[in-house]
Design a protein around this motif. Structure first.
Motif, PDB file in Angstrom:
ATOM      1  N   ALA A  11       0.828  -1.213   0.000  1.00  0.00           N
ATOM      2  CA  ALA A  11       0.000   0.000   0.000  1.00  0.00           C
ATOM      3  C   ALA A  11       0.860   1.260   0.000  1.00  0.00           C
ATOM      4  O   ALA A  11       0.616   2.192  -0.776  1.00  0.00           O
ATOM      5  CB  ALA A  11      -0.943  -0.001   1.202  1.00  0.00           C
ATOM      6  N   GLY A  12       1.871   1.305   0.858  1.00  0.00           N
ATOM      7  CA  GLY A  12       2.726   2.488   0.931  1.00  0.00           C
ATOM      8  C   GLY A  12       3.483   2.741  -0.356  1.00  0.00           C
ATOM      9  O   GLY A  12       3.575   3.877  -0.831  1.00  0.00           O
ATOM     10  N   LEU A  13       4.036   1.689  -0.947  1.00  0.00           N
ATOM     11  CA  LEU A  13       4.785   1.862  -2.192  1.00  0.00           C
ATOM     12  C   LEU A  13       3.868   2.217  -3.355  1.00  0.00           C
ATOM     13  O   LEU A  13       4.237   3.013  -4.224  1.00  0.00           O
ATOM     14  CB  LEU A  13       5.596   0.600  -2.494  1.00  0.00           C
ATOM     15  CG  LEU A  13       6.706   0.310  -1.481  1.00  0.00           C
ATOM     16  CD1 LEU A  13       7.399  -1.014  -1.812  1.00  0.00           C
ATOM     17  CD2 LEU A  13       7.707   1.446  -1.413  1.00  0.00           C
ATOM     18  N   SER A  14       2.662   1.645  -3.379  1.00  0.00           N
ATOM     19  CA  SER A  14       1.702   1.997  -4.433  1.00  0.00           C
ATOM     20  C   SER A  14       1.310   3.464  -4.323  1.00  0.00           C
ATOM     21  O   SER A  14       1.245   4.188  -5.324  1.00  0.00           O
ATOM     22  CB  SER A  14       0.449   1.120  -4.338  1.00  0.00           C
ATOM     23  OG  SER A  14       0.780  -0.228  -4.576  1.00  0.00           O
ATOM     24  N   LEU A  15       1.050   3.908  -3.098  1.00  0.00           N
ATOM     25  CA  LEU A  15       0.711   5.315  -2.889  1.00  0.00           C
ATOM     26  C   LEU A  15       1.865   6.219  -3.311  1.00  0.00           C
ATOM     27  O   LEU A  15       1.665   7.244  -3.972  1.00  0.00           O
ATOM     28  CB  LEU A  15       0.346   5.566  -1.428  1.00  0.00           C
ATOM     29  CG  LEU A  15       0.027   7.005  -1.051  1.00  0.00           C
ATOM     30  CD1 LEU A  15      -1.150   7.536  -1.869  1.00  0.00           C
ATOM     31  CD2 LEU A  15      -0.260   7.104   0.444  1.00  0.00           C
ATOM     32  N   ALA A  16       3.087   5.842  -2.966  1.00  0.00           N
ATOM     33  CA  ALA A  16       4.248   6.649  -3.349  1.00  0.00           C
ATOM     34  C   ALA A  16       4.352   6.772  -4.867  1.00  0.00           C
ATOM     35  O   ALA A  16       4.613   7.859  -5.397  1.00  0.00           O
ATOM     36  CB  ALA A  16       5.519   6.035  -2.774  1.00  0.00           C
ATOM     37  N   LEU A  17       4.122   5.675  -5.578  1.00  0.00           N
ATOM     38  CA  LEU A  17       4.181   5.709  -7.034  1.00  0.00           C
ATOM     39  C   LEU A  17       3.109   6.640  -7.596  1.00  0.00           C
ATOM     40  O   LEU A  17       3.391   7.485  -8.460  1.00  0.00           O
ATOM     41  CB  LEU A  17       4.010   4.302  -7.606  1.00  0.00           C
ATOM     42  CG  LEU A  17       3.944   4.210  -9.127  1.00  0.00           C
ATOM     43  CD1 LEU A  17       5.224   4.707  -9.773  1.00  0.00           C
ATOM     44  CD2 LEU A  17       3.647   2.781  -9.553  1.00  0.00           C
ATOM     45  N   LEU A  18       1.899   6.506  -7.108  1.00  0.00           N
ATOM     46  CA  LEU A  18       0.815   7.357  -7.605  1.00  0.00           C
ATOM     47  C   LEU A  18       1.072   8.836  -7.319  1.00  0.00           C
ATOM     48  O   LEU A  18       0.838   9.693  -8.178  1.00  0.00           O
ATOM     49  CB  LEU A  18      -0.514   6.928  -6.987  1.00  0.00           C
ATOM     50  CG  LEU A  18      -1.080   5.615  -7.531  1.00  0.00           C
ATOM     51  CD1 LEU A  18      -2.272   5.168  -6.701  1.00  0.00           C
ATOM     52  CD2 LEU A  18      -1.466   5.761  -8.985  1.00  0.00           C
ATOM     53  N   LEU A  19       1.553   9.145  -6.118  1.00  0.00           N
ATOM     54  CA  LEU A  19       1.843  10.538  -5.787  1.00  0.00           C
ATOM     55  C   LEU A  19       2.949  11.095  -6.672  1.00  0.00           C
ATOM     56  O   LEU A  19       2.884  12.233  -7.143  1.00  0.00           O
ATOM     57  CB  LEU A  19       2.209  10.670  -4.309  1.00  0.00           C
ATOM     58  CG  LEU A  19       1.082  10.394  -3.310  1.00  0.00           C
ATOM     59  CD1 LEU A  19       1.616  10.423  -1.892  1.00  0.00           C
ATOM     60  CD2 LEU A  19      -0.064  11.381  -3.492  1.00  0.00           C
ATOM     61  N   ARG A  20       3.976  10.295  -6.902  1.00  0.00           N
ATOM     62  CA  ARG A  20       5.091  10.744  -7.758  1.00  0.00           C
ATOM     63  C   ARG A  20       4.601  11.001  -9.185  1.00  0.00           C
ATOM     64  O   ARG A  20       5.008  11.965  -9.820  1.00  0.00           O
ATOM     65  CB  ARG A  20       6.198   9.713  -7.748  1.00  0.00           C
ATOM     66  CG  ARG A  20       7.387  10.114  -8.569  1.00  0.00           C
ATOM     67  CD  ARG A  20       8.639   9.752  -7.860  1.00  0.00           C
ATOM     68  NE  ARG A  20       9.769  10.131  -8.687  1.00  0.00           N
ATOM     69  CZ  ARG A  20      10.673  10.975  -8.286  1.00  0.00           C
ATOM     70  NH1 ARG A  20      10.593  11.485  -7.080  1.00  0.00           N
ATOM     71  NH2 ARG A  20      11.678  11.283  -9.049  1.00  0.00           N
ATOM     72  N   ALA A  51      -6.280  -1.185 -11.254  1.00  0.00           N
ATOM     73  CA  ALA A  51      -5.355  -0.278 -10.567  1.00  0.00           C
ATOM     74  C   ALA A  51      -3.951  -0.410 -11.145  1.00  0.00           C
ATOM     75  O   ALA A  51      -3.260   0.594 -11.348  1.00  0.00           O
ATOM     76  CB  ALA A  51      -5.350  -0.560  -9.064  1.00  0.00           C
ATOM     77  N   ALA A  52      -3.513  -1.630 -11.429  1.00  0.00           N
ATOM     78  CA  ALA A  52      -2.187  -1.844 -12.010  1.00  0.00           C
ATOM     79  C   ALA A  52      -2.078  -1.163 -13.374  1.00  0.00           C
ATOM     80  O   ALA A  52      -1.043  -0.571 -13.689  1.00  0.00           O
ATOM     81  CB  ALA A  52      -1.895  -3.339 -12.126  1.00  0.00           C
ATOM     82  N   GLU A  53      -3.138  -1.238 -14.168  1.00  0.00           N
ATOM     83  CA  GLU A  53      -3.129  -0.564 -15.474  1.00  0.00           C
ATOM     84  C   GLU A  53      -3.018   0.948 -15.288  1.00  0.00           C
ATOM     85  O   GLU A  53      -2.219   1.607 -15.944  1.00  0.00           O
ATOM     86  CB  GLU A  53      -4.407  -0.891 -16.258  1.00  0.00           C
ATOM     87  CG  GLU A  53      -4.484  -2.303 -16.777  1.00  0.00           C
ATOM     88  CD  GLU A  53      -3.532  -2.618 -17.925  1.00  0.00           C
ATOM     89  OE1 GLU A  53      -2.936  -1.693 -18.519  1.00  0.00           O
ATOM     90  OE2 GLU A  53      -3.366  -3.813 -18.209  1.00  0.00           O
ATOM     91  N   ARG A  54      -3.824   1.508 -14.386  1.00  0.00           N
ATOM     92  CA  ARG A  54      -3.814   2.963 -14.173  1.00  0.00           C
ATOM     93  C   ARG A  54      -2.468   3.443 -13.634  1.00  0.00           C
ATOM     94  O   ARG A  54      -2.047   4.559 -13.912  1.00  0.00           O
ATOM     95  CB  ARG A  54      -4.933   3.367 -13.215  1.00  0.00           C
ATOM     96  CG  ARG A  54      -6.319   3.297 -13.842  1.00  0.00           C
ATOM     97  CD  ARG A  54      -7.379   3.962 -12.988  1.00  0.00           C
ATOM     98  NE  ARG A  54      -7.398   3.539 -11.606  1.00  0.00           N
ATOM     99  CZ  ARG A  54      -8.068   2.469 -11.140  1.00  0.00           C
ATOM    100  NH1 ARG A  54      -8.763   1.712 -11.952  1.00  0.00           N
ATOM    101  NH2 ARG A  54      -8.031   2.171  -9.857  1.00  0.00           N
ATOM    102  N   MET A  55      -1.803   2.599 -12.847  1.00  0.00           N
ATOM    103  CA  MET A  55      -0.499   2.975 -12.287  1.00  0.00           C
ATOM    104  C   MET A  55       0.631   2.800 -13.295  1.00  0.00           C
ATOM    105  O   MET A  55       1.756   3.221 -13.050  1.00  0.00           O
ATOM    106  CB  MET A  55      -0.203   2.137 -11.040  1.00  0.00           C
ATOM    107  CG  MET A  55      -1.121   2.451  -9.882  1.00  0.00           C
ATOM    108  SD  MET A  55      -0.941   1.288  -8.522  1.00  0.00           S
ATOM    109  CE  MET A  55       0.741   1.585  -8.028  1.00  0.00           C
ATOM    110  N   PRO A  94      -5.197 -14.237 -17.382  1.00  0.00           N
ATOM    111  CA  PRO A  94      -4.564 -12.998 -17.842  1.00  0.00           C
ATOM    112  C   PRO A  94      -4.811 -11.855 -16.876  1.00  0.00           C
ATOM    113  O   PRO A  94      -5.835 -11.796 -16.224  1.00  0.00           O
ATOM    114  CB  PRO A  94      -5.228 -12.737 -19.193  1.00  0.00           C
ATOM    115  CG  PRO A  94      -6.424 -13.598 -19.236  1.00  0.00           C
ATOM    116  CD  PRO A  94      -6.245 -14.703 -18.245  1.00  0.00           C
ATOM    117  N   LEU A  95      -3.819 -10.986 -16.783  1.00  0.00           N
ATOM    118  CA  LEU A  95      -3.923  -9.811 -15.919  1.00  0.00           C
ATOM    119  C   LEU A  95      -4.635  -8.706 -16.676  1.00  0.00           C
ATOM    120  O   LEU A  95      -4.225  -8.291 -17.721  1.00  0.00           O
ATOM    121  CB  LEU A  95      -2.523  -9.351 -15.508  1.00  0.00           C
ATOM    122  CG  LEU A  95      -2.432  -8.115 -14.638  1.00  0.00           C
ATOM    123  CD1 LEU A  95      -3.103  -8.365 -13.292  1.00  0.00           C
ATOM    124  CD2 LEU A  95      -0.981  -7.726 -14.434  1.00  0.00           C
ATOM    125  N   GLY A  96      -5.730  -8.256 -16.127  1.00  0.00           N
ATOM    126  CA  GLY A  96      -6.448  -7.132 -16.731  1.00  0.00           C
ATOM    127  C   GLY A  96      -7.410  -7.515 -17.821  1.00  0.00           C
ATOM    128  O   GLY A  96      -7.625  -8.501 -18.323  1.00  0.00           O
TER     129      GLY A  96
END
Length: 96
Positions: A11-20, A51-55, A94-96
């Motif tokens: 969660a923390g790393l995903s949030l960091a990626l999105l914020l960046r 979420a993975a696609e959007r990120m 398959p993913l997505g």
């Protein structure tokens, strides 16, 4: 803008990626002294693939996909408790 994130888990790393990606400067703090050599099986269900696609990480996740041949459960002291062989796992969906 700097944003402090407590915890370098998924969660923390995903949030960091999105914020960046949105132009902010995330600062992630983690009390663990280093990377962990074990962890939980991570699966994407429900909103995960979207979420993975959007990120922008879906392709990297597809490339890194791994289907384990064996799972080992350990107790809090690191002793193996129940090794389980995975019987010819089906290919992952398959993913997505």
């Amino acid at each position: 803008m700097r944003v402090l994130i407590s915890g370098a888990g998924i969660a923390g790393l995903s949030l960091a990626l999105l914020l960046r990606q949105r132009g902010m400067t995330p600062v992630v703090v983690e009390r663990s002294p280093g990377l962990r050599d074990g962890g939980y099986v991570l699966g994407l269900a429900d909103p995960g693939p979207d979420a993975a696609e959007r990120m922008g990480v879906a392709d990297a996740l597809r490339a890194a996909r791994h289907v384990p041949r064996r799972l080992v459960h350990v107790d809090k002291d690191g002793r193996r408790r129940s090794p389980e062989a995975c019987a010819d796992p089906a290919p992952p969906p398959p993913l997505g």
